[in-house]
Design a protein around this motif. Sequence first.
Motif, PDB file in Angstrom:
ATOM      1  N   ASP A  31     124.501 -33.855  87.331  1.00 43.94           N
ATOM      2  CA  ASP A  31     123.236 -33.204  86.950  1.00 43.94           C
ATOM      3  C   ASP A  31     123.408 -31.687  86.816  1.00 43.94           C
ATOM      4  O   ASP A  31     122.792 -31.054  85.957  1.00 43.94           O
ATOM      5  CB  ASP A  31     122.163 -33.527  87.986  1.00 43.94           C
ATOM      6  N   SER A  32     124.251 -31.103  87.669  1.00 42.07           N
ATOM      7  CA  SER A  32     124.453 -29.649  87.588  1.00 42.07           C
ATOM      8  C   SER A  32     125.057 -29.260  86.237  1.00 42.07           C
ATOM      9  O   SER A  32     124.696 -28.225  85.657  1.00 42.07           O
ATOM     10  CB  SER A  32     125.347 -29.178  88.729  1.00 42.07           C
TER      11      SER A  32
ATOM     12  N   LYS B  24     125.866 -36.268  90.642  1.00 40.29           N
ATOM     13  CA  LYS B  24     126.346 -34.889  90.793  1.00 40.29           C
ATOM     14  C   LYS B  24     126.561 -34.214  89.440  1.00 40.29           C
ATOM     15  O   LYS B  24     126.620 -32.981  89.358  1.00 40.29           O
ATOM     16  CB  LYS B  24     127.653 -34.879  91.588  1.00 40.29           C
TER      17      LYS B  24
ATOM     18  N   SER C  24     123.929 -40.916  85.061  1.00 43.02           N
ATOM     19  CA  SER C  24     123.478 -39.621  85.553  1.00 43.02           C
ATOM     20  C   SER C  24     122.316 -39.160  84.689  1.00 43.02           C
ATOM     21  O   SER C  24     122.141 -39.626  83.555  1.00 43.02           O
ATOM     22  CB  SER C  24     124.623 -38.599  85.512  1.00 43.02           C
TER      23      SER C  24
END
Length: 281
Positions: free
Chosen positions: A116-117, A114, A19
């Motif tokens: 990343d948030s 995902k 990620s």
Amino acid sequence: MSMILFACVVRVRDGLPLSASTDFHHNQDFLECRKRLKTLSLILTQFPGRGTAEGHDLSIHFDSSGAIACMGICSRSYPATMAFCFLEALRWEFTASYDSTSIGLASRPYAFLKFDSVIQKVKWHFNYASSSQLKNHLEKIQEELMLQPPLVLRLEDTEVMNGLRNNHAPVQVEYAPNYRMQPVTALGILSLILNIMCAALNLIRGIHLAEHSFQCYLYLFYSSTRLLKVAIILFSICLCNIYLHGLRNLWQILFHIGVAFLSSYQILTRQLRDRVLDTGV
């Protein structure tokens, strides 16, 4: 402004990116630093848990533990203690979200994009939080860095490591000599013809041997069938003789059966001997 510009999570054993933060910086120095980070992620197994590759304006920090490593690009003026504190917080968040099995089975890059948030949230917190808010975390990281100082590299050294990855020297390509097939000589043609003739003769001999063996087996089967017929006839005569003469003694009955068996054996032996003398089997 001193801040964290980019962060990513990679798998230590092969450098597979799991990620990363979706930051779009078109600065040439940042893009070059991203390339050096990718090179560094492929050789993390050669370094201790924490390290820093320092450049002119930017630095790469990495913190590897277990199966994953968190890496970040920060401005040169950003404190190393804050950077390692950020990477440790990022590692704790990632291990809490994904287990080691899913990390080990990941086969494509950015399989956990995902996340990343979470990276953006933690990065914003460290970019804009004051030192007093992170006091407890910073003290813990400072003690660890004093006991085990991080490895310090120059950002330019990663370019050399790209050519010497896994302690292998650059491969030198050498051209193999060009071999040409030579034409067949007259002696070679003669040898080939003789070999073909010998193979044909051996094949013919094998066919005759198989045919001869088949005839022998067929005759033995025919002889065995005739022996069975003769034995049945002789035993029938023996039983009739026992019935007509009214033999009641066991020894007399066994004597007549033995005579029938020996008579059939003599008949078959005589037939086989005649067959050998006639055909030479």
